[in-house]
Design a protein around this motif. Structure first.
Motif, PDB file in Angstrom:
ATOM      1  N   ALA A 271       5.477  -6.378  -7.292  1.00 13.56           N
ATOM      2  CA  ALA A 271       6.329  -4.764  -7.317  1.00 13.56           C
ATOM      3  C   ALA A 271       6.086  -3.858  -5.990  1.00 13.56           C
ATOM      4  O   ALA A 271       4.847  -4.294  -5.274  1.00 13.56           O
ATOM      5  N   ILE A 272       7.259  -4.426  -5.115  1.00 14.12           N
ATOM      6  CA  ILE A 272       7.580  -4.152  -4.405  1.00 14.12           C
ATOM      7  C   ILE A 272       8.514  -2.453  -4.076  1.00 14.12           C
ATOM      8  O   ILE A 272       9.832  -2.392  -4.535  1.00 14.12           O
TER       9      ILE A 272
ATOM     10  N   GLN B  39       0.720  14.666  -0.756  1.00 12.64           N
ATOM     11  CA  GLN B  39       0.348  13.651  -0.519  1.00 12.64           C
ATOM     12  C   GLN B  39       2.073  12.751  -1.477  1.00 12.64           C
ATOM     13  O   GLN B  39       1.369  11.489  -1.213  1.00 12.64           O
ATOM     14  N   HIS B  40       2.863  13.252  -1.605  1.00 15.03           N
ATOM     15  CA  HIS B  40       3.948  12.708  -2.106  1.00 15.03           C
ATOM     16  C   HIS B  40       3.942  11.532  -3.034  1.00 15.03           C
ATOM     17  O   HIS B  40       4.394  10.713  -3.210  1.00 15.03           O
ATOM     18  N   CYS B  41       2.818  11.716  -3.768  1.00 13.86           N
ATOM     19  CA  CYS B  41       2.806  10.349  -4.868  1.00 13.86           C
ATOM     20  C   CYS B  41       2.557   8.734  -3.990  1.00 13.86           C
ATOM     21  O   CYS B  41       2.314   8.093  -5.154  1.00 13.86           O
ATOM     22  N   VAL B  42       1.625   8.883  -3.065  1.00 14.01           N
ATOM     23  CA  VAL B  42       1.354   7.791  -2.601  1.00 14.01           C
ATOM     24  C   VAL B  42      -0.233   7.889  -2.273  1.00 14.01           C
ATOM     25  O   VAL B  42      -0.611   7.451  -0.864  1.00 14.01           O
TER      26      VAL B  42
ATOM     27  N   VAL C 198       0.630   3.445 -11.293  1.00  5.46           N
ATOM     28  CA  VAL C 198       0.093   3.576 -12.143  1.00  5.46           C
ATOM     29  C   VAL C 198       0.591   2.252 -13.488  1.00  5.46           C
ATOM     30  O   VAL C 198      -0.952   2.166 -14.151  1.00  5.46           O
ATOM     31  N   PRO C 199       1.776   2.279 -14.376  1.00 10.45           N
ATOM     32  CA  PRO C 199       1.637   0.985 -14.547  1.00 10.45           C
ATOM     33  C   PRO C 199       1.270   0.082 -14.841  1.00 10.45           C
ATOM     34  O   PRO C 199       0.366  -0.474 -16.216  1.00 10.45           O
ATOM     35  N   TRP C 200       0.848  -0.098 -13.202  1.00  9.87           N
ATOM     36  CA  TRP C 200       0.315  -1.790 -13.055  1.00  9.87           C
ATOM     37  C   TRP C 200      -1.310  -1.458 -13.585  1.00  9.87           C
ATOM     38  O   TRP C 200      -1.849  -2.117 -14.063  1.00  9.87           O
ATOM     39  N   HIS C 201      -1.893  -0.207 -13.090  1.00 13.83           N
ATOM     40  CA  HIS C 201      -3.272   0.519 -13.701  1.00 13.83           C
ATOM     41  C   HIS C 201      -3.461   0.312 -14.897  1.00 13.83           C
ATOM     42  O   HIS C 201      -4.744  -0.106 -15.405  1.00 13.83           O
ATOM     43  N   PHE C 202      -3.009   0.658 -15.386  1.00 17.44           N
ATOM     44  CA  PHE C 202      -2.541   0.344 -17.241  1.00 17.44           C
ATOM     45  C   PHE C 202      -3.134  -1.155 -17.941  1.00 17.44           C
ATOM     46  O   PHE C 202      -3.778  -1.117 -18.249  1.00 17.44           O
ATOM     47  N   LEU C 203      -2.279  -1.788 -16.886  1.00 14.15           N
ATOM     48  CA  LEU C 203      -2.145  -3.574 -17.195  1.00 14.15           C
ATOM     49  C   LEU C 203      -4.292  -3.306 -16.563  1.00 14.15           C
ATOM     50  O   LEU C 203      -4.531  -4.292 -17.287  1.00 14.15           O
ATOM     51  N   ARG C 204      -4.474  -3.129 -15.547  1.00 16.38           N
ATOM     52  CA  ARG C 204      -5.910  -3.354 -15.332  1.00 16.38           C
ATOM     53  C   ARG C 204      -6.844  -2.840 -16.160  1.00 16.38           C
ATOM     54  O   ARG C 204      -8.053  -3.372 -16.536  1.00 16.38           O
TER      55      ARG C 204
ATOM     56  N   VAL D  70       0.962  -0.956  -0.268  1.00 18.05           N
ATOM     57  CA  VAL D  70      -0.074  -0.492   0.199  1.00 18.05           C
ATOM     58  C   VAL D  70       0.500   1.554   0.345  1.00 18.05           C
ATOM     59  O   VAL D  70       0.244   2.065   0.010  1.00 18.05           O
ATOM     60  N   MET D  71       2.226   1.141   0.292  1.00 15.49           N
ATOM     61  CA  MET D  71       2.871   2.049   0.344  1.00 15.49           C
ATOM     62  C   MET D  71       3.605   2.645  -0.833  1.00 15.49           C
ATOM     63  O   MET D  71       4.874   3.293  -0.905  1.00 15.49           O
ATOM     64  N   GLU D  72       3.386   1.919  -2.363  1.00 17.18           N
ATOM     65  CA  GLU D  72       3.994   2.241  -3.360  1.00 17.18           C
ATOM     66  C   GLU D  72       3.883   3.554  -3.907  1.00 17.18           C
ATOM     67  O   GLU D  72       3.341   4.514  -4.205  1.00 17.18           O
ATOM     68  N   HIS D  73       4.915   4.064  -4.431  1.00 18.30           N
ATOM     69  CA  HIS D  73       4.997   5.388  -5.103  1.00 18.30           C
ATOM     70  C   HIS D  73       3.898   5.563  -6.518  1.00 18.30           C
ATOM     71  O   HIS D  73       4.003   4.037  -6.906  1.00 18.30           O
ATOM     72  N   HIS D  74       3.617   6.494  -6.540  1.00 21.06           N
ATOM     73  CA  HIS D  74       2.767   6.212  -7.952  1.00 21.06           C
ATOM     74  C   HIS D  74       3.555   5.304  -8.450  1.00 21.06           C
ATOM     75  O   HIS D  74       2.639   4.903 -10.136  1.00 21.06           O
TER      76      HIS D  74
END
Length: 406
Positions: A168-169, A362-365, A127-133, A119-123
């Motif tokens: 992806a971590i 929000q520091h891109c998180v 976001v690249p994984w949301h593209f695949l979603r 849950v603490m990943e940077h955008h």
């Protein structure tokens, strides 16, 4: 001897004033300042040595190519990688992760396949994984951190199921400062046959690395946080994954031959480096990494550990401040909110009046902010040139903000 006061002389910007006060730069998590040797190297490359790389046989092209390609080996040494051909040069972590998303993940994932994230990943690692979603029906599985901001590696491993194709971590949270036990995650994921991508944007700045021992499948770094130029960076890709990855972009340099009915690609890593690269930026990054290795990554880590402990002690004395991320194993990165109505942007504005540069927002998180239940935080992130005296200035500025808003 690690003499921080001598080191500070290498960074010309640290001698300037902001709003009539000595600059206290605590926004290193966003982007670090540059030593004079990097500034000089960039200036010299443009003023005396500039030419395109790989293209020409004349003196300047050969010189630029030699310097540019030499950085691949420098990055490999910095990351603890014996085989420098596993290093792909690029503009930074964002490009590196997108390269993996498009060139490796997209061709081998289908609807219902899963990617495990914290849950603490940077955008940049979301976001690249949301593209695949969105485009292929891939499912994102999220692993939470605990109340102190710690991530249990076993929880990540347990989240891996039969449909999981990638973990992806982050190696180090850019907001909480949490150092993640990625070695345990990598070993556990590999035992289940699942590759692991690690976002090393923050970790590479604060600790020595040995990727050959860590054994990730992908490990991304970005140059502007490493005291180098913006628009520079690299991604380590394991040989096994290189063989599976398709080119991310097409153009010059990544091909051997182009015909009307056929393209023959270059070998890796050139296969993944299309077009004219950030030549000067990459040369500057190499100089920055040499500078850090000259100081010693162990020495940098030890200095920052002292700053971390001192800052934690000083912040603990402010009972009207809430610090997000209190796990013992963390870097010198502190995010906080002020009890009451003061917004992070208001706090950072008051700090700026005292010459203290921190991040607010929000520091891109976004997912982490939702998980913590806060709209925004201030973040003070320390680097190799910061001092305990600057921590004291930060505390004084925070007390002023509390007097104004409390």
């Amino acid at each position: 001897m690690y003499d921080v006061h001598e080191i500070r002389k290498d960074f010309p910007i640290l001698s300037r004033q902001v709003n009539g006060k000595p600059l206290v730069y605590l926004d290193n998590g966003a982007s670090a300042q540059k030593p004079q040797v990097v500034i000089d190297a960039v200036t010299r490359a443009y003023a005396e040595e500039y030419s395109n790389v790989h293209r020409g046989l004349h003196y300047l092209s050969n010189l630029a190519t030699e310097k540019y390609e030499g950085v691949r080996g420098t990055i490999a040494r910095f990351l603890g990688v014996a085989d420098e051909e596993q290093i792909i040069l690029n503009s930074g972590t964002t490009e590196g992760i997108n390269m993996v998303a498009y060139g490796w993940a997209m061709p081998r994932m289908e609807a219902g396949d899963e990617i495990v994230l914290s849950v603490m990943e940077h955008h940049a690692n979301i976001v690249p994984w949301h593209f695949l979603r969105e485009r292929q029906g891939v499912q994102l599985k999220w692993v939470d951190v605990d109340s102190r901001g710690a991530l249990d590696p076993q929880a990540v491993i347990d989240a891996i199921g039969p449909k999981t194709k990638l973990v992806a971590i982050t190696h180090l949270s850019n907001v909480l400062g949490t150092v993640v036990d990625v070695k345990s995650i990598i070993d556990g994921a590999h035992a289940k046959g699942v590759p692991v991508l690690v976002d090393g944007s923050q970790a590479a700045v604060h600790m020595p690395l040995d990727l050959d021992a860590l054994n990730p499948d992908f490990y991304a770094i970005t140059g502007h946080k490493l005291y180098g130029p913006s628009g520079s960076g690299a991604i380590f890709v394991h040989r096994d994954r290189l063989a599976e990855m398709q080119p991310f972009m097409g153009g010059g340099d990544m091909i051997r031959e182009v015909h009307k009915d056929q393209v023959i690609y270059n070998d890796a890593p050139m296969k993944f480096e299309a077009g004219t690269p950030g030549i000067v930026q990459t040369i500057g990054l190499g100089v920055a990494l040499d500078y850090m290795m000259g100081l010693g990554m162990e020495n940098i880590a030890a200095h920052e550990a002292v700053l971390r402990d001192y800052t934690r002690k000083r912040l603990d004395g402010l009972n009207w401040l809430s610090v997000q991320g209190t796990t013992d194993d963390k870097a010198a990165i502190f995010s906080f909110t002020m009890n009451g109505a003061a917004h992070a942007h208001d706090i950072s504005t008051i700090l700026d009046k005292k010459g203290v540069a921190v991040r607010a927002g929000q520091h891109c998180v976004g997912p982490l902010m939702d998980h913590m239940g806060v709209a925004a935080t201030c973040r003070a992130s320390f680097g190799l040139y910061n001092t305990e005296d600057e921590v004291d200035v930060l505390i004084d500025a925070l007390e002023l903000a509390h007097d104004l808003f409390g």
